[in-house]
Design a protein around this motif. Sequence first.
Motif, short mmCIF file in Angstrom:
data_model
loop_
_atom_site.label_atom_id
_atom_site.label_comp_id
_atom_site.label_asym_id
_atom_site.label_seq_id
_atom_site.Cartn_x
_atom_site.Cartn_y
_atom_site.Cartn_z
N MET A 1 29.47 20.01 -3.51
CA MET A 1 28.92 18.67 -3.34
C MET A 1 28.55 18.10 -4.69
O MET A 1 28.06 18.80 -5.55
CB MET A 1 27.70 18.71 -2.44
CG MET A 1 28.04 18.98 -0.98
SD MET A 1 26.64 18.98 0.16
CE MET A 1 25.98 17.37 -0.02
N ASP A 5 25.87 13.08 -3.67
CA ASP A 5 25.88 13.38 -2.24
C ASP A 5 24.47 13.61 -1.72
O ASP A 5 24.10 13.13 -0.65
CB ASP A 5 26.76 14.60 -1.94
CG ASP A 5 28.22 14.35 -2.25
OD1 ASP A 5 28.62 13.19 -2.47
OD2 ASP A 5 28.98 15.33 -2.27
N LEU A 9 22.45 11.38 1.08
CA LEU A 9 21.83 11.98 2.26
C LEU A 9 20.33 11.72 2.29
O LEU A 9 19.76 11.41 3.35
CB LEU A 9 22.13 13.47 2.32
CG LEU A 9 23.60 13.84 2.52
CD1 LEU A 9 23.79 15.34 2.39
CD2 LEU A 9 24.12 13.33 3.85
N ARG A 38 32.43 8.89 -1.88
CA ARG A 38 31.59 10.02 -1.48
C ARG A 38 31.18 9.92 -0.02
O ARG A 38 31.07 10.93 0.67
CB ARG A 38 30.34 10.12 -2.38
CG ARG A 38 30.64 10.38 -3.86
CD ARG A 38 31.61 11.51 -4.11
NE ARG A 38 31.19 12.74 -3.47
CZ ARG A 38 32.03 13.71 -3.12
NH1 ARG A 38 33.33 13.61 -3.36
NH2 ARG A 38 31.58 14.80 -2.53
N CYS A 39 30.95 8.70 0.48
CA CYS A 39 30.62 8.55 1.90
C CYS A 39 31.79 9.04 2.75
O CYS A 39 31.58 9.72 3.76
CB CYS A 39 30.31 7.08 2.23
SG CYS A 39 28.67 6.54 1.69
N LEU A 42 31.67 12.74 2.78
CA LEU A 42 30.56 13.24 3.59
C LEU A 42 30.84 13.07 5.09
O LEU A 42 30.40 13.89 5.90
CB LEU A 42 29.25 12.54 3.20
CG LEU A 42 28.74 12.93 1.81
CD1 LEU A 42 27.60 12.01 1.38
CD2 LEU A 42 28.30 14.38 1.77
N GLY A 62 24.16 16.15 9.47
CA GLY A 62 23.55 15.81 8.19
C GLY A 62 22.04 15.99 8.23
O GLY A 62 21.44 16.50 7.28
N PRO A 78 33.24 18.75 0.85
CA PRO A 78 33.71 17.39 0.54
C PRO A 78 34.47 17.40 -0.77
O PRO A 78 34.06 18.04 -1.73
CB PRO A 78 32.42 16.58 0.41
CG PRO A 78 31.31 17.45 0.89
CD PRO A 78 31.80 18.86 0.86
#
Length: 80
Positions: A1, A5, A9, A38-39, A42, A62, A78
């Motif tokens: 990650m 990230d 979160l 990155r979304c 994730l 999450g 990811p």
Amino acid sequence: MAPVDYEILLFFDEHPIIVSPHVLAVNIDYDRQYVSKRCGALVGAGLLGSVDTGLYELSDQGNAFLEGKIDGQELEAPSE
């Protein structure tokens, strides 16, 4: 990650809302395109949910990850 990230979160943990990568990026002080990428990663790892095109929220997985109920090694990695 990637370091971002965790910031993504944590933002969703502190603000249980549905947001776009643009709004998220402004609030965590990262580039919108990078946050959007990155979304997507994730979502692929199951940590975020895609509510609608370009809108995200923290998933149950999450939330469990942030609570320490899921080990990061159990997740699909990811990609950068």
